[in-house]
Design a protein around this motif. Structure first.
Motif, short mmCIF file in Angstrom:
data_model
loop_
_atom_site.label_atom_id
_atom_site.label_comp_id
_atom_site.label_asym_id
_atom_site.label_seq_id
_atom_site.Cartn_x
_atom_site.Cartn_y
_atom_site.Cartn_z
N LEU A 22 0.81 -1.22 0.00
CA LEU A 22 0.00 0.00 0.00
C LEU A 22 0.84 1.27 0.00
CD1 LEU A 22 -2.71 -1.02 2.63
CD2 LEU A 22 -2.99 -0.91 0.14
N MET A 23 2.15 1.14 0.10
CA MET A 23 3.00 2.32 0.27
C MET A 23 2.96 3.27 -0.92
SD MET A 23 6.44 1.17 2.33
CE MET A 23 6.36 0.83 4.09
N VAL A 24 2.88 2.73 -2.12
CA VAL A 24 2.88 3.61 -3.29
C VAL A 24 1.63 4.48 -3.31
CG1 VAL A 24 1.77 1.91 -4.84
CG2 VAL A 24 3.29 3.69 -5.78
N PHE A 25 0.48 3.96 -2.85
CA PHE A 25 -0.75 4.74 -2.81
C PHE A 25 -0.67 5.82 -1.72
CE2 PHE A 25 -1.85 0.70 -4.71
CZ PHE A 25 -2.62 1.08 -5.79
N ALA A 26 -0.06 5.48 -0.59
CA ALA A 26 0.12 6.47 0.47
C ALA A 26 1.06 7.57 0.02
CB ALA A 26 0.66 5.79 1.72
N ALA A 27 2.12 7.21 -0.70
CA ALA A 27 3.11 8.19 -1.12
C ALA A 27 2.52 9.20 -2.10
CB ALA A 27 4.31 7.49 -1.74
N PHE A 28 1.78 8.73 -3.08
CA PHE A 28 1.19 9.65 -4.05
C PHE A 28 0.10 10.51 -3.42
CE2 PHE A 28 3.11 6.82 -7.28
CZ PHE A 28 3.79 7.80 -7.99
N GLY A 29 -0.66 9.95 -2.50
CA GLY A 29 -1.64 10.76 -1.80
C GLY A 29 -0.98 11.84 -0.96
N ALA A 30 0.21 11.53 -0.40
CA ALA A 30 0.91 12.49 0.45
C ALA A 30 1.45 13.67 -0.33
CB ALA A 30 2.06 11.79 1.18
N PHE A 31 1.61 13.53 -1.64
CA PHE A 31 2.09 14.65 -2.45
C PHE A 31 1.10 15.82 -2.43
CE2 PHE A 31 4.79 11.62 -5.17
CZ PHE A 31 5.88 11.82 -4.35
N THR A 32 -0.09 15.58 -1.89
CA THR A 32 -1.06 16.67 -1.70
C THR A 32 -0.43 17.81 -0.91
OG1 THR A 32 -2.88 15.06 -1.71
CG2 THR A 32 -3.33 17.23 -0.74
N GLY A 33 0.44 17.48 0.03
CA GLY A 33 1.06 18.50 0.88
C GLY A 33 1.96 19.46 0.14
N ILE A 34 2.37 19.12 -1.07
CA ILE A 34 3.26 19.99 -1.84
C ILE A 34 2.51 21.19 -2.40
CG2 ILE A 34 4.67 20.08 -3.94
CD1 ILE A 34 5.39 17.13 -3.38
N TYR A 35 1.19 21.06 -2.58
CA TYR A 35 0.41 22.09 -3.27
C TYR A 35 0.02 23.22 -2.32
CZ TYR A 35 0.40 19.54 -7.57
OH TYR A 35 0.83 18.94 -8.73
N GLY A 36 -0.05 24.42 -2.91
CA GLY A 36 -0.42 25.61 -2.15
C GLY A 36 0.58 25.94 -1.07
N ARG A 37 1.86 25.71 -1.32
CA ARG A 37 2.88 25.80 -0.27
C ARG A 37 2.99 27.21 0.32
NH1 ARG A 37 8.51 24.09 -2.08
NH2 ARG A 37 9.24 25.53 -0.46
N GLY A 38 2.85 28.24 -0.49
CA GLY A 38 3.01 29.59 0.02
C GLY A 38 1.71 30.37 0.10
N GLU A 39 0.58 29.68 0.00
CA GLU A 39 -0.72 30.34 -0.06
C GLU A 39 -1.33 30.51 1.34
OE1 GLU A 39 -1.65 31.58 -2.74
OE2 GLU A 39 -0.64 30.47 -4.34
N ALA A 40 -2.33 31.40 1.40
CA ALA A 40 -3.13 31.52 2.62
C ALA A 40 -3.87 30.20 2.87
CB ALA A 40 -4.12 32.67 2.48
N HIS A 41 -4.28 29.98 4.11
CA HIS A 41 -4.86 28.69 4.48
C HIS A 41 -6.06 28.30 3.61
CE1 HIS A 41 -2.65 29.19 8.39
NE2 HIS A 41 -2.40 27.93 8.11
N GLY A 42 -6.92 29.26 3.32
CA GLY A 42 -8.10 28.94 2.52
C GLY A 42 -7.73 28.51 1.12
#
Length: 355
Positions: free
Chosen positions: A47-67
């Motif tokens: 299941l690790m490959v599915f967890a890893a690609f889902g975790a890439f969500t954290g890369i998006y909106g790195r410098g944006e306001a919370h909303g």
């Protein structure tokens, strides 16, 4: 010409200033590391490959306001889950290398439209082409519902970590809804051109890599779409050159890391460190970041489906060179198209000044 070459060489060795990158890097490292450590403890390497690609969500909106960050990450999460689902179905169907090429071509085109429509940052379709092709290329050895549930949990965890700093009053930023954006026909036309370029890049690079006969043809397709997203010819070309040189250096680094044949738990810890380092430099120097991104991707592949590390590294280096050259060729053709359109507009304006 000599001045231009010197300028580009000088720029290649310049590392941009830090902009609180350690905050984003920590957030992304935790988003990737926590699910992998949980799965490692449970012995669920499948299941690790599915967890890893889902975790890439954290890369998006790195410098944006919370909303804005929450909306961007939510949209990416939906898109990456669809990609993982399609990749899993492709794997279950046993589509083979050519099936992966055609499927990745479709993903590159359609997801390019979605990325531009939602204004996702980082721009481009690298994560989507990589996600679909990598998952589609490895045997599906786990029930589909478990794979998708793992991906969803990883996406939600990354979103939760992304908004967690709102708990500190001094770090809170806006949650207001964005203004409605109305796209012009010209913008839709440009979206279509970029989508077509991404699809063509994936198809051409994948077909060439598959014909050559090396394994892991998706590395070529990922490298081919990398330079397509960019505001100017110079930035696109630089990105392609950085991709090639950074990948070669990263392959050497991966060789050093994999040479001792580390245990799975050691590989997971290395992945966490590499993710942190990659996010520290990805906006400051792309080639330097790739020295960490390349072994990160190779170690993730090894965790999901262990193979001969030497063959994996050779494939990565050669396929990246093939893909980047295909991508740079398309970037040049896109630039020529832009120049022709500008020339036609000037001619029309000259012939009819009131137009």
């Amino acid at each position: 010409m000599a001045v231009t070459v010197k300028h580009h060489v000088r720029e290649f060795f310049r590392v941009g200033p830090a902009r609180r990158d350690h905050v984003v890097a920590t957030r992304c490292a935790v988003s990737v590391g926590l699910p992998l450590l949980i799965l490692l403890a449970a012995g669920r390497f499948d299941l690790m490959v599915f967890a890893a690609f889902g975790a890439f969500t954290g890369i998006y909106g790195r410098g944006e306001a919370h909303g804005v960050r929450l909306r961007h990450q939510g949209r990416f999460g939906v898109l990456i889950l669809l990609v993982m689902f399609a990749g899993a179905l492709t794997s279950a169907a046993g589509a083979g290398p050519w099936g992966i090429v055609f499927g990745t071509t479709i993903v590159a085109g359609l997801w390019s439209l979605a990325v531009n429509y939602f204004q996702l940052r980082p721009a481009g379709v690298i994560f989507f082409t990589f996600g679909y092709a990598a998952i589609g290329s490895i045997p599906l050895t786990t029930p589909l519902w478990q794979a998708m549930l793992t991906g969803l949990a990883s996406v939600l965890l990354a979103m939760l970590i992304g908004i967690s700093s709102r708990l500190h009053p001094a770090w809170r930023t806006s949650m207001a809804a964005p203004e409605r954006r109305i796209l012009t026909p010209g913008q839709w036309r440009e979206f279509g051109v970029e989508a077509g370029a991404n699809a063509l890049a994936a198809l051409a690079a994948g077909a060439l890599a598959t014909t050559v006969g090396l394994g892991h043809n998706y590395w070529a397709m990922v490298a081919a779409v990398a330079p397509i997203a960019g505001p100017s010819l110079a930035q696109r070309v630089n990105k392609g050159v950085h991709r090639i040189l950074g990948t070669f250096a990263g392959v050497a680094a991966a060789g050093l890391l994999l040479a001792p044949h580390p245990a799975p738990w050691v590989m997971v810890l290395i992945v966490i460190v590499l993710q942190f380092a990659a996010e520290m430099f990805v906006l400051r120097h792309y080639a330097l970041a790739l020295i960490f991104i390349t072994p990160l991707a190779l170690l993730m592949t090894e965790l999901a489906a262990p193979t001969d590390p030497t063959a994996l590294m050779v494939d990565r280096a050669i396929q990246t060179a093939i893909g980047a050259l295909v991508g740079l060729s398309l970037v040049y053709l896109m630039h020529q198209r832009t120049l022709r359109e500008k020339t036609r507009r000037r001619l029309r304006k000259h012939q009819d000044p009131e137009a």
